[in-house]
Write a protein that holds these residues in place. Structure first.
Motif, PDB file in Angstrom:
ATOM      1  N   VAL A 224       0.845  -1.194   0.000  1.00 40.15           N
ATOM      2  CA  VAL A 224       0.000   0.000   0.000  1.00 40.15           C
ATOM      3  C   VAL A 224       0.883   1.248   0.000  1.00 40.15           C
ATOM      4  N   VAL A 225       0.490   2.235  -0.771  1.00 39.66           N
ATOM      5  CA  VAL A 225       1.261   3.472  -0.899  1.00 39.66           C
ATOM      6  C   VAL A 225       1.080   4.346   0.335  1.00 39.66           C
ATOM      7  N   GLU A 226       2.172   4.908   0.827  1.00 42.38           N
ATOM      8  CA  GLU A 226       2.113   5.859   1.938  1.00 42.38           C
ATOM      9  C   GLU A 226       2.480   7.248   1.428  1.00 42.38           C
ATOM     10  N   THR A 227       2.237   8.247   2.245  1.00 43.65           N
ATOM     11  CA  THR A 227       2.433   9.641   1.807  1.00 43.65           C
ATOM     12  C   THR A 227       3.880   9.945   1.468  1.00 43.65           C
ATOM     13  N   THR A 228       4.809   9.155   2.005  1.00 45.21           N
ATOM     14  CA  THR A 228       6.234   9.410   1.753  1.00 45.21           C
ATOM     15  C   THR A 228       6.713   8.819   0.426  1.00 45.21           C
ATOM     16  N   ASP A 229       5.839   8.124  -0.300  1.00 45.17           N
ATOM     17  CA  ASP A 229       6.283   7.408  -1.498  1.00 45.17           C
ATOM     18  C   ASP A 229       6.379   8.270  -2.754  1.00 45.17           C
ATOM     19  N   HIS A 230       5.665   9.385  -2.776  1.00 43.93           N
ATOM     20  CA  HIS A 230       5.706  10.299  -3.924  1.00 43.93           C
ATOM     21  C   HIS A 230       5.322   9.615  -5.240  1.00 43.93           C
ATOM     22  N   ILE A 231       4.224   8.876  -5.195  1.00 42.09           N
ATOM     23  CA  ILE A 231       3.701   8.276  -6.428  1.00 42.09           C
ATOM     24  C   ILE A 231       2.692   9.265  -7.014  1.00 42.09           C
ATOM     25  N   ASP A 232       3.201  10.186  -7.826  1.00 36.50           N
ATOM     26  CA  ASP A 232       2.346  11.215  -8.422  1.00 36.50           C
ATOM     27  C   ASP A 232       1.830  10.737  -9.779  1.00 36.50           C
ATOM     28  N   ILE A 233       0.542  10.939 -10.003  1.00 37.86           N
ATOM     29  CA  ILE A 233      -0.070  10.560 -11.285  1.00 37.86           C
ATOM     30  C   ILE A 233      -0.726  11.806 -11.882  1.00 37.86           C
ATOM     31  N   PRO A 234      -0.058  12.477 -12.818  1.00 37.66           N
ATOM     32  CA  PRO A 234      -0.651  13.664 -13.445  1.00 37.66           C
ATOM     33  C   PRO A 234      -1.977  13.330 -14.126  1.00 37.66           C
ATOM     34  N   GLU A 235      -2.911  14.272 -14.089  1.00 39.37           N
ATOM     35  CA  GLU A 235      -4.235  14.050 -14.681  1.00 39.37           C
ATOM     36  C   GLU A 235      -4.157  13.685 -16.158  1.00 39.37           C
ATOM     37  N   ASN A 236      -3.184  14.284 -16.875  1.00 38.02           N
ATOM     38  CA  ASN A 236      -3.099  14.008 -18.318  1.00 38.02           C
ATOM     39  C   ASN A 236      -2.547  12.615 -18.627  1.00 38.02           C
ATOM     40  N   GLU A 237      -2.122  11.872 -17.581  1.00 35.94           N
ATOM     41  CA  GLU A 237      -1.651  10.502 -17.778  1.00 35.94           C
ATOM     42  C   GLU A 237      -2.703   9.478 -17.363  1.00 35.94           C
ATOM     43  N   ALA A 292      -0.663   1.527  -5.784  1.00 38.63           N
ATOM     44  CA  ALA A 292       0.018   0.334  -5.286  1.00 38.63           C
ATOM     45  C   ALA A 292       0.684  -0.426  -6.432  1.00 38.63           C
ATOM     46  N   ARG A 293      -0.009  -0.518  -7.573  1.00 42.87           N
ATOM     47  CA  ARG A 293       0.572  -1.206  -8.740  1.00 42.87           C
ATOM     48  C   ARG A 293       1.832  -0.479  -9.224  1.00 42.87           C
ATOM     49  N   LEU A 294       1.756   0.845  -9.262  1.00 38.74           N
ATOM     50  CA  LEU A 294       2.908   1.618  -9.724  1.00 38.74           C
ATOM     51  C   LEU A 294       4.077   1.524  -8.739  1.00 38.74           C
ATOM     52  N   LEU A 295       3.753   1.475  -7.433  1.00 36.60           N
ATOM     53  CA  LEU A 295       4.816   1.324  -6.431  1.00 36.60           C
ATOM     54  C   LEU A 295       5.469  -0.047  -6.566  1.00 36.60           C
ATOM     55  N   GLU A 296       4.661  -1.094  -6.772  1.00 33.93           N
ATOM     56  CA  GLU A 296       5.222  -2.432  -6.926  1.00 33.93           C
ATOM     57  C   GLU A 296       6.055  -2.525  -8.197  1.00 33.93           C
ATOM     58  N   ARG A 297       5.594  -1.859  -9.260  1.00 38.59           N
ATOM     59  CA  ARG A 297       6.359  -1.823 -10.511  1.00 38.59           C
ATOM     60  C   ARG A 297       7.724  -1.160 -10.265  1.00 38.59           C
ATOM     61  N   LYS A 298       7.700  -0.034  -9.537  1.00 40.94           N
ATOM     62  CA  LYS A 298       8.935   0.682  -9.226  1.00 40.94           C
ATOM     63  C   LYS A 298       9.862  -0.195  -8.385  1.00 40.94           C
ATOM     64  N   ARG A 299       9.281  -0.907  -7.403  1.00 43.71           N
ATOM     65  CA  ARG A 299      10.074  -1.780  -6.527  1.00 43.71           C
ATOM     66  C   ARG A 299      10.744  -2.890  -7.345  1.00 43.71           C
ATOM     67  N   GLN A 300       9.999  -3.508  -8.254  1.00 42.29           N
ATOM     68  CA  GLN A 300      10.549  -4.583  -9.073  1.00 42.29           C
ATOM     69  C   GLN A 300      11.648  -4.066 -10.000  1.00 42.29           C
ATOM     70  N   GLU A 301      11.429  -2.870 -10.566  1.00 37.03           N
ATOM     71  CA  GLU A 301      12.443  -2.297 -11.454  1.00 37.03           C
ATOM     72  C   GLU A 301      13.733  -2.001 -10.687  1.00 37.03           C
ATOM     73  N   GLU A 302      13.590  -1.500  -9.447  1.00 34.50           N
ATOM     74  CA  GLU A 302      14.770  -1.223  -8.631  1.00 34.50           C
ATOM     75  C   GLU A 302      15.509  -2.511  -8.286  1.00 34.50           C
ATOM     76  N   GLU A 303      14.760  -3.566  -7.973  1.00 37.66           N
ATOM     77  CA  GLU A 303      15.376  -4.858  -7.674  1.00 37.66           C
ATOM     78  C   GLU A 303      16.120  -5.391  -8.892  1.00 37.66           C
ATOM     79  N   ALA A 304      15.477  -5.266 -10.073  1.00 38.72           N
ATOM     80  CA  ALA A 304      16.093  -5.747 -11.306  1.00 38.72           C
ATOM     81  C   ALA A 304      17.377  -4.978 -11.611  1.00 38.72           C
ATOM     82  N   GLU A 305      17.336  -3.671 -11.351  1.00 46.70           N
ATOM     83  CA  GLU A 305      18.518  -2.837 -11.607  1.00 46.70           C
ATOM     84  C   GLU A 305      19.661  -3.222 -10.672  1.00 46.70           C
ATOM     85  N   LEU A 306      19.325  -3.461  -9.398  1.00 43.16           N
ATOM     86  CA  LEU A 306      20.347  -3.858  -8.432  1.00 43.16           C
ATOM     87  C   LEU A 306      20.964  -5.208  -8.798  1.00 43.16           C
TER      88      LEU A 306
END
Length: 370
Positions: A224-237, A292-306
Motif C-alpha cells: 500500500v502506498v504511503e504519503t512518503t512514497d511520492h507516487i504522483d499521477i498527473p491528470e493528463n496521464e 500500489a501497482r505503480l509502487l510495486e512496478r517501481k520496486r521490481q524495477e529497482e530490484e532488477a537494476e540492483l
C-alpha cells in the motif's frame, strides 16, 4: 525427544524467544501502543474516518503482537516451573504434560520467528492483492474465486481486516478478477510470497463428460502506498471511464454509473473498482490500487537494476509456484519450498500459514545465497 531432553529444549526456546523479543523490540511496541491508545481516545478522532480506521487498525495489530509475545513468555516460564516441580515430586504425568506443551510452544515460537525475517523496505506495509483467472476457461474463473475465498478466510482466521475493492464476475461461474486489501501492518511482507501462478488439477464440475482439467490463476501482491512514497499521477496521464456496476450473470446491482475504470496511459495499467456505493468512493479505491501497482512496478524495477537484470514487470505473474491437485490424488504442493499437505480442503479454507512461513524462509535463504 525424551524427558531428559526437556531442560535443554526449554533453554533453546528461551534463547529463541529472547532473540525474537529483541528483534521485534518489545519496549518500542509498548511505547507505540501507548501512543496509539492516546490517539484513539482523542474526541475528534472520527472527524477523519480514514485516519481513525488506520489508528485503530495499527493499535489492534500492535496490541496483538504484544499479547502474543507475553503469552509465549508466560507459557514458557510456566512450563519450566512445572518441569522443576514434576521432577522434584516424581510426577510423570506432569512431565508428559510439559512435553506436550513444548511441542506446541516450539511451533508457536517458530511462527513468531518467521515474523523477524520480514525486513524488506516495504514489508511492514499493508497489502493490496489482485487475483486473475488464467488459462482454463470457466474452471480458471472458478479457481480464481476459490483463491479469493482462501485468502479472505486466512485473514479472517487471524482477525485481519480486509476490504474488497473489485470483483469482476465471469459469465458462467467464478471470477475474471478480484482485488482486495489486507489492512494490517506486515501484510505485504507476509503475503508477498504468494505472488505467482497457481495451478489447479481436478475433475471439472463444468464438464459433463467428467474429464480432468488443469487451470491457472495469477496472484499479485502489492504494498500500500504511503504519503512518503511520492507516487504522483498527473491528470493528463490518466483516463477515467465510468460504467454501471454488475454482479454475477451480468445482473445489474446498481442503477447509476458508479463503477470506475482507471487507465494509466504511460504504462497501460488498468484498474477497476465497483464495490463501493458511489462513483467518488470507487474512484478513490481504484486510485489506491493504481498507486500500489505503480509502487510495486517501481520496486521490481529497482530490484532488477540492483541485480543487473532486465525483466518484464508489466503484468508478469511470475513462475508457477503452487499446485493444488484434487485428482487423481489429493495434494497441495509449493514448487519452490517443497512444502506440501494432503488436505486441500483445509488449504482452501484459509489454512495456508505453513506455506507462507516456508515461503518467507525460502525467500530469505535465496536472498542470502545471491
Amino acid at each position: 525427544m525424551t524427558a531428559a531432553d526437556y531442560p535443554e529444549q526449554l533453554k533453546a526456546l528461551d534463547a529463541t524467544l529472547r532473540n525474537i523479543e529483541n528483534v521485534l523490540d518489545v519496549d518500542k511496541l509498548r511505547r507505540d501502543k501507548a501512543d496509539l491508545e492516546e490517539q484513539a481516545s482523542a474526541p475528534d478522532l472520527w472527524d477523519d474516518q480514514a485516519r481513525a480506521q488506520d489508528v485503530n487498525s495499527r493499535l489492534s495489530y500492535v496490541s496483538g503482537e504484544i499479547n502474543k509475545l507475553e503469552r509465549l513468555r508466560s507459557r514458557l516460564d510456566d512450563a519450566g516451573l512445572l518441569l522443576e516441580m514434576a521432577e522434584a515430586e516424581g510426577d510423570s504425568a506432569s512431565v508428559d504434560e510439559v512435553g506436550e506443551e513444548l511441542v506446541t510452544l516450539s511451533k508457536a515460537i517458530e511462527e513468531m520467528e518467521v515474523r523477524t525475517l520480514l525486513s524488506g523496505e516495504y514489508d511492514a506495509r499493508e497489502a493490496v492483492v489482485s487475483i486473475r483467472a488464467g488459462a482454463g476457461g470457466v474452471d480458471a474463473a472458478d479457481f480464481a474465486e476459490m483463491l479469493l475465498r482462501m485468502y479472505l478466510r486466512w485473514a479472517e482466521r487471524h482477525g485481519y481486516p480486509t476490504e474488497v475493492y473489485d470483483t469482476s464476475y465471469a459469465e458462467e461461474a467464478g471470477l475474471k478478477s478480484a482485488t482486495f486489501a489486507v489492512k494490517v501492518p506486515y501484510a505485504f511482507g507476509t503475503l508477498s510470497v504468494e505472488s505467482g501462478t497457481h495451478r489447479l488439477v481436478r475433475i471439472s464440475p463444468f464438464d459433463n463428460q467428467g474429464r480432468r482439467q488443469t487451470s491457472f490463476a495469477g496472484v499479485e501482491v502489492m504494498p500500500v502506498v504511503e504519503t512518503t512514497d511520492h507516487i504522483d499521477i498527473p491528470e493528463n496521464e490518466l483516463r477515467v471511464d465510468v460504467y454501471r456496476s454488475s454482479g454475477p450473470g451480468g445482473q445489474s446491482v446498481n442503477t447509476t454509473d458508479s463503477a470506475v475504470r482507471l487507465t494509466h496511459i504511460p504504462t497501460g495499467i488498468v484498474v477497476t473498482c465497483q464495490n463501493e456505493k458511489s462513483q467518488l468512493q470507487n474512484k478513490a479505491s481504484a486510485m489506491r490500487v493504481l498507486q500500489a501497482r505503480l509502487l510495486e512496478r517501481k520496486r521490481q524495477e529497482e530490484e532488477a537494476e540492483l541485480a543487473g537484470l532486465k525483466q518484464d514487470t508489466t503484468g508478469s505473474w511470475g513462475d508457477q509456484m503452487r499446485s493444488y491437485v484434487l485428482h487423481p490424488y489429493q495434494m497441495v504442493k509449493d514448487l519452490r519450498t517443497e512444502q506440501e499437505t494432503g488436505n486441500p480442503s483445509s488449504v482452501f479454507d484459509g489454512e495456508i500459514d505453513e506455506f507462507i512461513e516456508a515461503g518467507i524462509k525460502w525467500r530469505k535463504t535465496s536472498e542470502k545465497a545471491s
